[in-house]
Design a protein around this motif. Structure first.
Motif, PDB file in Angstrom:
ATOM      1  N   HIS A   1      -4.351   2.515  11.947  1.00 60.49           N
ATOM      2  CA  HIS A   1      -3.366   2.185  10.907  1.00 60.49           C
ATOM      3  C   HIS A   1      -1.954   2.034  11.455  1.00 60.49           C
ATOM      4  O   HIS A   1      -1.024   1.753  10.700  1.00 60.49           O
ATOM      5  CB  HIS A   1      -3.384   3.254   9.813  1.00 60.49           C
ATOM      6  CG  HIS A   1      -4.648   3.277   9.007  1.00 60.49           C
ATOM      7  ND1 HIS A   1      -5.000   2.265   8.148  1.00 60.49           N
ATOM      8  CD2 HIS A   1      -5.656   4.186   8.949  1.00 60.49           C
ATOM      9  CE1 HIS A   1      -6.162   2.543   7.571  1.00 60.49           C
ATOM     10  NE2 HIS A   1      -6.583   3.701   8.040  1.00 60.49           N
TER      11      HIS A   1
ATOM     12  N   VAL B   1      -1.244   7.575   5.819  1.00 60.46           N
ATOM     13  CA  VAL B   1      -2.674   7.796   6.029  1.00 60.46           C
ATOM     14  C   VAL B   1      -2.999   9.223   5.607  1.00 60.46           C
ATOM     15  O   VAL B   1      -2.317  10.167   6.003  1.00 60.46           O
ATOM     16  CB  VAL B   1      -3.046   7.576   7.507  1.00 60.46           C
ATOM     17  CG1 VAL B   1      -4.544   7.760   7.714  1.00 60.46           C
ATOM     18  CG2 VAL B   1      -2.604   6.203   7.978  1.00 60.46           C
TER      19      VAL B   1
ATOM     20  N   PRO C   1       3.493   3.213   3.322  1.00 58.37           N
ATOM     21  CA  PRO C   1       2.259   3.965   3.096  1.00 58.37           C
ATOM     22  C   PRO C   1       2.116   5.163   4.023  1.00 58.37           C
ATOM     23  O   PRO C   1       2.835   5.302   5.019  1.00 58.37           O
ATOM     24  CB  PRO C   1       1.178   2.934   3.412  1.00 58.37           C
ATOM     25  CG  PRO C   1       1.787   2.121   4.525  1.00 58.37           C
ATOM     26  CD  PRO C   1       3.272   2.051   4.218  1.00 58.37           C
TER      27      PRO C   1
ATOM     28  N   GLU D   1     -11.438   3.204   5.073  1.00 56.18           N
ATOM     29  CA  GLU D   1     -11.392   1.781   4.739  1.00 56.18           C
ATOM     30  C   GLU D   1     -10.701   1.532   3.400  1.00 56.18           C
ATOM     31  O   GLU D   1     -10.563   0.375   2.987  1.00 56.18           O
ATOM     32  CB  GLU D   1     -12.825   1.215   4.683  1.00 56.18           C
ATOM     33  CG  GLU D   1     -13.607   1.342   5.981  1.00 56.18           C
ATOM     34  CD  GLU D   1     -12.985   0.520   7.097  1.00 56.18           C
ATOM     35  OE1 GLU D   1     -12.373  -0.525   6.794  1.00 56.18           O
ATOM     36  OE2 GLU D   1     -13.118   0.926   8.271  1.00 56.18           O
ATOM     37  N   ARG D   2     -10.278   2.584   2.721  1.00 56.66           N
ATOM     38  CA  ARG D   2      -9.735   2.435   1.369  1.00 56.66           C
ATOM     39  C   ARG D   2      -8.213   2.341   1.379  1.00 56.66           C
ATOM     40  O   ARG D   2      -7.540   2.956   2.199  1.00 56.66           O
ATOM     41  CB  ARG D   2     -10.165   3.601   0.487  1.00 56.66           C
ATOM     42  CG  ARG D   2     -11.682   3.700   0.331  1.00 56.66           C
ATOM     43  CD  ARG D   2     -12.050   4.707  -0.733  1.00 56.66           C
ATOM     44  NE  ARG D   2     -11.575   6.044  -0.412  1.00 56.66           N
ATOM     45  CZ  ARG D   2     -11.272   6.966  -1.316  1.00 56.66           C
ATOM     46  NH1 ARG D   2     -11.367   6.686  -2.606  1.00 56.66           N
ATOM     47  NH2 ARG D   2     -10.888   8.178  -0.948  1.00 56.66           N
ATOM     48  N   THR D   3      -7.697   1.578   0.414  1.00 59.56           N
ATOM     49  CA  THR D   3      -6.245   1.416   0.257  1.00 59.56           C
ATOM     50  C   THR D   3      -5.897   1.521  -1.222  1.00 59.56           C
ATOM     51  O   THR D   3      -6.599   0.950  -2.075  1.00 59.56           O
ATOM     52  CB  THR D   3      -5.788   0.050   0.789  1.00 59.56           C
ATOM     53  OG1 THR D   3      -6.060  -0.037   2.182  1.00 59.56           O
ATOM     54  CG2 THR D   3      -4.291  -0.145   0.570  1.00 59.56           C
TER      55      THR D   3
ATOM     56  N   GLU E   1      -7.865   7.144  13.573  1.00 62.11           N
ATOM     57  CA  GLU E   1      -7.211   6.733  12.327  1.00 62.11           C
ATOM     58  C   GLU E   1      -5.721   6.486  12.540  1.00 62.11           C
ATOM     59  O   GLU E   1      -5.147   5.539  11.998  1.00 62.11           O
ATOM     60  CB  GLU E   1      -7.419   7.804  11.242  1.00 62.11           C
ATOM     61  CG  GLU E   1      -8.788   7.790  10.607  1.00 62.11           C
ATOM     62  CD  GLU E   1      -9.015   6.549   9.752  1.00 62.11           C
ATOM     63  OE1 GLU E   1      -8.494   6.498   8.621  1.00 62.11           O
ATOM     64  OE2 GLU E   1      -9.681   5.617  10.241  1.00 62.11           O
TER      65      GLU E   1
ATOM     66  N   THR F   1      -2.602   0.725  -3.669  1.00 62.34           N
ATOM     67  CA  THR F   1      -1.264   0.140  -3.715  1.00 62.34           C
ATOM     68  C   THR F   1      -0.397   0.888  -4.735  1.00 62.34           C
ATOM     69  O   THR F   1      -0.897   1.651  -5.561  1.00 62.34           O
ATOM     70  CB  THR F   1      -1.317  -1.341  -4.103  1.00 62.34           C
ATOM     71  OG1 THR F   1      -1.773  -1.446  -5.465  1.00 62.34           O
ATOM     72  CG2 THR F   1      -2.245  -2.117  -3.181  1.00 62.34           C
TER      73      THR F   1
ATOM     74  N   PRO G   1       0.825  -1.219   0.000  1.00 62.06           N
ATOM     75  CA  PRO G   1       0.000   0.000   0.000  1.00 62.06           C
ATOM     76  C   PRO G   1       0.854   1.262   0.000  1.00 62.06           C
ATOM     77  O   PRO G   1       1.937   1.297   0.589  1.00 62.06           O
ATOM     78  CB  PRO G   1      -0.798  -0.119   1.295  1.00 62.06           C
ATOM     79  CG  PRO G   1       0.017  -1.010   2.170  1.00 62.06           C
ATOM     80  CD  PRO G   1       0.701  -1.982   1.248  1.00 62.06           C
TER      81      PRO G   1
ATOM     82  N   LEU H   1      -3.550   5.276   2.414  1.00 65.80           N
ATOM     83  CA  LEU H   1      -4.618   4.712   3.239  1.00 65.80           C
ATOM     84  C   LEU H   1      -5.569   5.830   3.622  1.00 65.80           C
ATOM     85  O   LEU H   1      -5.139   6.905   4.029  1.00 65.80           O
ATOM     86  CB  LEU H   1      -4.030   4.089   4.511  1.00 65.80           C
ATOM     87  CG  LEU H   1      -2.863   3.112   4.340  1.00 65.80           C
ATOM     88  CD1 LEU H   1      -2.220   2.818   5.694  1.00 65.80           C
ATOM     89  CD2 LEU H   1      -3.332   1.822   3.673  1.00 65.80           C
ATOM     90  N   GLN H   2      -6.865   5.578   3.479  1.00 65.61           N
ATOM     91  CA  GLN H   2      -7.851   6.605   3.855  1.00 65.61           C
ATOM     92  C   GLN H   2      -9.146   5.922   4.262  1.00 65.61           C
ATOM     93  O   GLN H   2      -9.843   5.339   3.425  1.00 65.61           O
ATOM     94  CB  GLN H   2      -8.096   7.576   2.703  1.00 65.61           C
ATOM     95  CG  GLN H   2      -8.875   8.817   3.115  1.00 65.61           C
ATOM     96  CD  GLN H   2      -8.687   9.957   2.124  1.00 65.61           C
ATOM     97  OE1 GLN H   2      -8.630   9.751   0.928  1.00 65.61           O
ATOM     98  NE2 GLN H   2      -8.586  11.172   2.646  1.00 65.61           N
TER      99      GLN H   2
END
Length: 510
Positions: A246, A229, A227, A35-37, A242, A39, A29, A32-33
């Motif tokens: 994460h 956030v 990654p 529930e979304r990822t 958050e 890659t 990834p 990250l935001q």
């Protein structure tokens, strides 16, 4: 910097950097935001499809595309899609309104303008129409996509101007700062080199992606393969869930962010506010030494602070293995390839330890401004950028900033550094934040005014108590404030929450 990161940092363009990272770790990834990822592989593949959709709308290499979007995965996809095409993009902070947006659209001659539609109760698309913007399209959730087969080859030249960033414009119209792929990669490489991060880290973007810190930070993610956030709306304590969910290891933004995290930690000193956090890092505003010591002492994390601006996204950065003294009192060291020259009033270089004006030269330095006259005034005969910042270099190469040329108060012919007084005021237990300004004075030329934001429930401070405290700290008598104002909150901008001193001068000059 690792061998892999060093090799990636040699990429000529941002899109080449994306392709190299996606080939190495496609399933890891990057953003990250909620529930979304997204890659690294998806950044490449979806980025190409969005680039194709933009191409079908008429965006070509060199086309100027403005965008005013919040910190979202879609915003990063759009930015990299434009980089894939080789368009010229001009990001605009989403909090800006008609005056700043209209100026940016006119000066850049933007042919397309991406908006978030109605965001946080404000209709950006309606504003764009009212300003007569061309090629308006909304890009909050749905981005145009197409067949990448229609795309021309990616740009190969990393030294062409393809980015126009905007200075804050706090005292006049903003300046359009011209950047290339290589200058942005160089800035992000400096940040990555200094922080000693690894693929196991998890970063965070709590600032507007449209800020120069957006590409700066994203380049670091691409170099190291970890990654971050993204926070569309950042506020504490709401954002803490958050960070914890994460497992963020690196957070920050600027001095105001450090103070906010510190305030949350103080609500329950027995429990680490973000259990996985090991490093706060940022820049963009002065860092009082006491903030450093308080963060390390109370949050049990390291704090590294740096020096950057729209014209040069990363100039110096503190390293986690620097001594506490260096981390508390300096802005860190420049990376290889960044030259810092300290000059006197005549433009002559001064030795280490002597204060002067800071000038810069290196790959991360911008190409100038949209206005050629501003460019001519910004660089000296040797090609160094004239920053207007004051400071000195230590024999170790660490940079100490002592203020800005316009932040020097001249009282009865004596120069007084606002930052020196502010640093002492930050050590007072009642003071949350402080801004020291010079106000017009018929007798003295300027008088020293300290504007204070106090901790909740703190004792009220008066001129007498403030001057007595500063005397006790050893401040020279001629530097003592002659006016003290206490405010509920200092005025700040919406990007890195810098204190807007010009508003204080306007308020108290009367």
């Amino acid at each position: 910097m690792t061998d892999t990161a060093h090799a990636l940092g040699a990429a000529r363009t941002l899109w080449e950097l994306v392709e190299r990272r996606a080939a190495l770790t496609p399933d890891r990834p990057v953003l990250l935001q909620g529930e979304r990822t997204l890659t690294f592989g998806e950044l490449r593949d979806r980025g190409e499809r969005v680039a194709a959709g933009l191409h079908e709308r008429g965006v070509r290499p060199g086309t100027v595309v403005a965008w005013q979007l919040p910190t979202r995965i879609e915003t990063a996809l759009l930015a990299f899609a434009l980089a894939r095409i080789g368009a010229v993009q001009t990001p605009i902070i989403p909090f800006y309104r008609d005056k700043e947006v209209g100026f940016a659209l006119r000066e850049s001659k933007a042919e397309f303008f991406a908006t978030p539609g109605t965001w946080r109760g404000f209709d950006h698309t309606a504003m764009a129409r009212g300003l007569g913007a061309r090629g308006i399209f909304e890009a909050y959730e749905n981005l145009p996509e197409g067949d990448p087969a229609v795309l021309p080859p990616p740009p190969a030249d990393g030294t062409t101007v393809r980015f126009i960033y905007w200075t804050s414009g706090t005292t006049s119209d903003p300046k359009g700062v011209l950047h290339t792929d290589r200058s942005l990669i160089a800035g992000g490489s400096c940040l990555a080199h200094a922080l000693h991060l690894s693929a196991t880290d998890v970063g965070s973007m709590a600032f507007p992606y449209a800020h120069i810190a957006g590409p700066d930070y994203t380049v670091m993610l691409l170099l190291y393969g970890f990654p971050a956030v993204m926070f569309e709306q950042f506020a504490l304590p709401d954002a803490l869930d958050e960070y914890r969910r994460h497992g963020v290891t690196v957070a920050g933004g600027s001095t105001a962010f450090y103070s906010m995290f510190l305030a949350e930690q103080r609500k329950d000193p027995t429990r680490k506010v973000i259990p996985t956090l090991r490093l706060l890092a940022g820049g963009g505003a002065p860092k009082p030494p006491e903030i450093y010591h308080a963060v390390v002492r109370e949050m049990d994390v390291q704090l590294t602070h740096g020096y950057g601006m729209s014209e040069v996204p990363m100039i110096t950065m503190g390293a986690p293995d620097d001594t506490p003294q260096m981390l508390a009192t300096t802005e860190g060291r420049p990376p290889e390839g960044m030259e810092i020259c300290i000059v006197d009033a005549d433009g002559k270089q001064v030795p280490a330890g002597v204060d002067g004006e800071v000038r810069l030269r290196g790959e991360a330095v911008c190409q100038g401004y949209l206005d050629p006259k501003q460019t001519a005034e910004a660089f000296d005969a040797d090609g160094f950028l004239i920053t207007g910042d004051l400071g000195h270099l230590l024999p170790t190469g660490h940079l100490v900033l002592t203020g800005r040329a316009k932040d020097i108060i001249i009282r009865k012919g004596e120069n007084i550094s606002a930052k020196e007084i502010e640093d002492l005021l930050h050590e007072h237990p009642a003071v949350q934040d402080a801004a020291v300004i010079g106000l017009p004075d018929a007798e003295r030329g300027e008088r020293v005014c300290a504007v204070l934001e106090l901790h909740d429930g703190a004792e009220e401070l008066t001129l007498d108590t403030v001057t007595a405290y500063l005397r006790g700290q050893g401040l020279s008598t001629f530097k003592l404030p002659e006016q003290v104002e206490v405010v509920a909150a200092l005025p700040r901008n919406e990007t890195l929450r810098k204190v807007l001193k010009y508003r204080l001068r306007e308020r108290y000059s009367a």
